[in-house]
Design an enzyme around this catalytic site. Sequence first.
Site, PDB file in Angstrom:
ATOM      1  CD  GLU A   1      11.311   9.576  11.597  1.00  6.58           C
ATOM      2  OE1 GLU A   1      11.244   7.685  12.230  1.00  6.58           O
ATOM      3  OE2 GLU A   1      10.437   9.550  12.351  1.00  6.58           O
TER       4      GLU A   1
ATOM      5  NE  ARG B   1      -6.971  -7.773  -5.461  1.00 11.58           N
ATOM      6  CZ  ARG B   1      -7.123  -8.315  -5.696  1.00 11.58           C
ATOM      7  NH1 ARG B   1      -6.270  -9.376  -6.530  1.00 11.58           N
ATOM      8  NH2 ARG B   1      -8.314  -8.948  -6.081  1.00 11.58           N
TER       9      ARG B   1
END
Length: 366
Positions: A59, A192
Amino acid sequence: MYFDLNYIKIATSVLKQIVGKTFPNPPVVSILVESNALYRVNKIVSLGITSVSGRPHAEYNAINNFNFKKNKKYTLYSTLEPCCHDGRGQSCVSKIIDSKFVKRVVFATIDPDTRVNGKGKTKLIENNIDVSSGYLSKEIDEIYKGYFFNRKSKRPRVFLKLATSLDGYIARKNQKTKITNEQSTAFNHLLRSKMDAILVGSNTVKVDNCLLTSRINGLEKFTPLRVILNRKLDLDINLKIFKNCKKYKTLIFTQQKSMDKKKKFLKLDVEIITLVEKNYNLENILKKLASIGVSNLLVEGGAKIFSLFLKERKFDDIFIFRSNFFIGAKGFNATEFELDDLSKIKLFKKDVKKIGNDTLEILTRK
Ligand SMILES: NC(=O)c1ccc[n+]([C@@H]2O[C@H](COP(=O)([O-])OP(=O)(O)OC[C@H]3O[C@@H](n4cnc5c(N)ncnc54)[C@H](OP(=O)(O)O)[C@@H]3O)[C@@H](O)[C@H]2O)c1
């Protein structure tokens, strides 16, 4: 607003791309939408994602340095409730309030972190910002599952990953054995890169001399934390995994108290967590990993370690890569012990993929 869900969906599609790349914070995507007075003309004007090290948050990044226009209305969309704890820098809620222009905030789901957990929403409302939430889709829930486990149950979501021959063996006895094809290996390296940590037992490091990195162009830097269980701390520092610990974070859980034994690893930038024998158990290891921010943990073996996780029921999903050949009499079983009544565990087959001649089965706990 009738278009809110569309912007949350756009944010979700970006969210999928940044899973595993924001450790130790959860991945979040935030979109700033500019509208005319009647909300008839709307357009995306800024996109923020959680920074690679976890901060600044999405944000904040979406709003920071944006030049708001006086005659426009602004809505901020986010995949998670904006944080409200000012401490390590300005919180997202404070940033939104200080912008003075963001008058609507729409987010998918409440952040279960006790420092937030609805408080971000309340603070926005108290500051006369219109808030709409409750857009948790199946896709977002799946992405945040590990994070929710971490914050609610103080343990990561655990994925077991096995590669087996057709007859179910994970290796030839005491030998490094290539089980699956190149495409499966690449798939695993991609997997991974979406994790916060990979965990293996000391014997796998010894026998396989593995690197445990995400060896796909551009994704190496998203190699997760590499965790080794080695009670005696007797691994040879010349093993490949210890060659690049400055670049790829490496952590050993041990019972070893000798500072001399620890020093040689510390010099190589390997982190060491010592647990005394009575505290050295899976529950504490998982708790410790969760406390340092691990939400998604990939367990890559070997047999003793698979057995440990299965026995203690500490797993949520299983990836089984199955090759197209038999190993036969020299085979090494995937689990070392007789596992008492695994049949009681209900697993749900989420997906089956053909990867060349290999098959990948993805199972999840019910
Ligand atoms: N195909 C596959 O998917 C796959 C994946 C990985 C490995 N492998 C194969 O599996 C074999 C290695 O398996 P493995 O069973 O011998 O060894 P492992 O599971 O890799 O490691 C076992 C070791 O971990 C350490 N450890 C630390 N904490 C432990 C705990 N709480 N419980 C149990 N062990 C703990 C112990 O050594 P300390 O005394 O040092 O603590 C133990 O001996 C190799 O052949 C490898 O190639 C196959």
